[in-house]
Design a protein around this motif. Structure first.
Motif, PDB file in Angstrom:
ATOM      1  N   ALA A 145      38.998  40.890  51.208  1.00  0.00           N
ATOM      2  CA  ALA A 145      40.597  40.530  50.535  1.00  0.00           C
ATOM      3  C   ALA A 145      41.196  40.588  51.507  1.00  0.00           C
ATOM      4  O   ALA A 145      41.730  40.685  52.185  1.00  0.00           O
ATOM      5  CB  ALA A 145      41.139  41.623  49.609  1.00  0.00           C
ATOM      6  N   ARG A 179      36.302  43.188  44.163  1.00  0.00           N
ATOM      7  CA  ARG A 179      34.382  42.866  43.777  1.00  0.00           C
ATOM      8  C   ARG A 179      34.611  44.355  43.543  1.00  0.00           C
ATOM      9  O   ARG A 179      34.733  45.034  43.171  1.00  0.00           O
ATOM     10  CB  ARG A 179      33.852  42.830  44.974  1.00  0.00           C
ATOM     11  N   ARG A 226      40.922  39.559  44.765  1.00  0.00           N
ATOM     12  CA  ARG A 226      40.063  39.554  45.138  1.00  0.00           C
ATOM     13  C   ARG A 226      39.098  40.436  45.262  1.00  0.00           C
ATOM     14  O   ARG A 226      38.295  40.711  46.466  1.00  0.00           O
ATOM     15  CB  ARG A 226      40.044  38.365  46.300  1.00  0.00           C
ATOM     16  N   TYR A 256      30.453  41.478  52.287  1.00  0.00           N
ATOM     17  CA  TYR A 256      30.053  41.145  50.897  1.00  0.00           C
ATOM     18  C   TYR A 256      28.760  41.581  50.888  1.00  0.00           C
ATOM     19  O   TYR A 256      28.013  41.742  51.211  1.00  0.00           O
ATOM     20  CB  TYR A 256      30.063  39.603  50.559  1.00  0.00           C
ATOM     21  N   ALA A 303      45.686  45.293  47.648  1.00  0.00           N
ATOM     22  CA  ALA A 303      44.588  45.219  46.986  1.00  0.00           C
ATOM     23  C   ALA A 303      44.389  46.302  46.702  1.00  0.00           C
ATOM     24  O   ALA A 303      43.654  47.365  45.320  1.00  0.00           O
ATOM     25  CB  ALA A 303      42.699  44.349  47.447  1.00  0.00           C
ATOM     26  N   ARG A 353      40.867  39.700  40.394  1.00  0.00           N
ATOM     27  CA  ARG A 353      40.690  38.599  40.878  1.00  0.00           C
ATOM     28  C   ARG A 353      40.986  37.710  41.557  1.00  0.00           C
ATOM     29  O   ARG A 353      40.747  37.123  42.793  1.00  0.00           O
ATOM     30  CB  ARG A 353      40.048  37.043  39.382  1.00  0.00           C
ATOM     31  N   ARG A 354      43.110  37.594  41.924  1.00  0.00           N
ATOM     32  CA  ARG A 354      43.356  36.803  41.424  1.00  0.00           C
ATOM     33  C   ARG A 354      43.461  37.814  43.442  1.00  0.00           C
ATOM     34  O   ARG A 354      43.949  37.170  44.522  1.00  0.00           O
ATOM     35  CB  ARG A 354      44.832  37.349  41.730  1.00  0.00           C
ATOM     36  N   TRP A 383      37.172  46.642  48.240  1.00  0.00           N
ATOM     37  CA  TRP A 383      38.355  45.615  49.134  1.00  0.00           C
ATOM     38  C   TRP A 383      38.050  45.167  50.442  1.00  0.00           C
ATOM     39  O   TRP A 383      39.276  44.450  50.731  1.00  0.00           O
ATOM     40  CB  TRP A 383      40.083  45.942  48.899  1.00  0.00           C
TER      41      TRP A 383
END
Length: 279
Positions: free
Chosen positions: A153, A138, A136, A45, A159, A133-134, A150
């Motif tokens: 993810a 960001r 993931r 992240y 993604a 969002r599903r 991605w």
């Protein structure tokens, strides 16, 4: 004159030789560094990125000794300074279009980019849907840039496919796209690269030597920017350092004068930069 390009990793002797033009007269030298993947290890992240304390300590000492020290990042300048946590160096954010000078409070944004900020942010809001969002994906607001990550993810392939669709929409809207290490950036349709930012930043610095250290595709622009300054006689020495990683682009090493391995290699480079044997 720039150092001969190596065909393999930089040994200690080769590294010391390459750094000699900077170390000989730090009062006429610039040290420019990317952050993510260069000073700070790549993390899952982006908000968790940080510069190890041992690296920070070296950079603080380099800032005391060298005329110009700056970090050059795709992040906002204020975010870059938060991650590095050193107030005595400058930060070129948003790929060089945003400047936060050493000791400064407010960054200055290139006027050619500033007017696009609202449109870029609106595009980011429109792209932020339940499907992303599903998956993931960001979304990172960089002011005049919006980034779609991605990395990490659950299904990175799905993604990436969703982000490919976003890239197509951006281009159809007249915006520009730029791909990095598991990230898509949507940018304004104006020149926005680290090379141009560095050239503007160093324009009146009166330097003999400059070094840039980076690990990703966007750092190619910085390499080429220094090369142009060398060709135009604005620098006598330019050193381009590739930080090699498994995900890094091969062309970066091809255009580099020196190659080091990962953030540990960068820390060793900074240590060598502080050695007194060339002074």
């Amino acid at each position: 004159m720039t150092p001969a390009r190596p065909t393999a990793d930089a040994s200690d002797a080769r590294l010391a030789e390459a750094l000699e033009p900077l170390r000989t007269d730090p009062s006429r030298a610039a040290v420019l560094l990317d952050i993510d993947g260069t000073l700070a290890p790549i993390v899952r992240y982006a908000d968790d990125a940080h510069v190890p304390e041992a690296t920070r300590a070296l950079l603080i000492e380099i800032a005391r000794r060298y005329k110009v020290v700056a970090c050059v990042s795709g992040r906002r300048a204020s975010d870059a300074r938060r991650i590095v946590s050193i107030g005595t160096i400058s930060y070129l954010g948003s790929h060089g279009t945003e400047l936060l000078r050493a000791g400064g409070i407010e960054p200055v944004l290139d006027p050619a980019v500033r007017d696009w900020g609202r449109r870029i942010q609106a595009f980011g809001r429109e792209a932020d849907n339940p499907e992303l969002r599903r998956l993931r994906v960001r979304i990172e607001d960089k002011g005049s840039i919006v980034a779609f990550h991605w990395r990490g993810a659950p299904d990175e392939e799905a993604a990436r496919a969703a982000i490919d669709t976003i890239a197509g929409r951006a281009e159809q809207s007249g915006l520009r796209t730029h791909w990095g290490r598991k990230v898509l950036e949507v940018r304004p349709p104006v020149r926005m690269d680290k090379g141009a930012g560095i050239q503007s930043f160093l324009e009146d610095a009166d330097l003999d030597a400059a070094m840039y250290v980076g690990d990703d595709v966007t750092d190619l622009d910085a390499f080429r920017g220094l090369g142009e300054m060398l060709a135009e006689g604005k620098l006598r020495h330019a050193l381009r350092v590739c930080v090699r990683s498994e995900e890094g682009p091969s062309e970066l090493a091809d255009e580099a004068d020196v190659v080091v391995d990962g953030t540990d290699g960068v820390r060793h480079l900074l240590e060598t930069l502080l050695h007194d044997d060339a002074q």
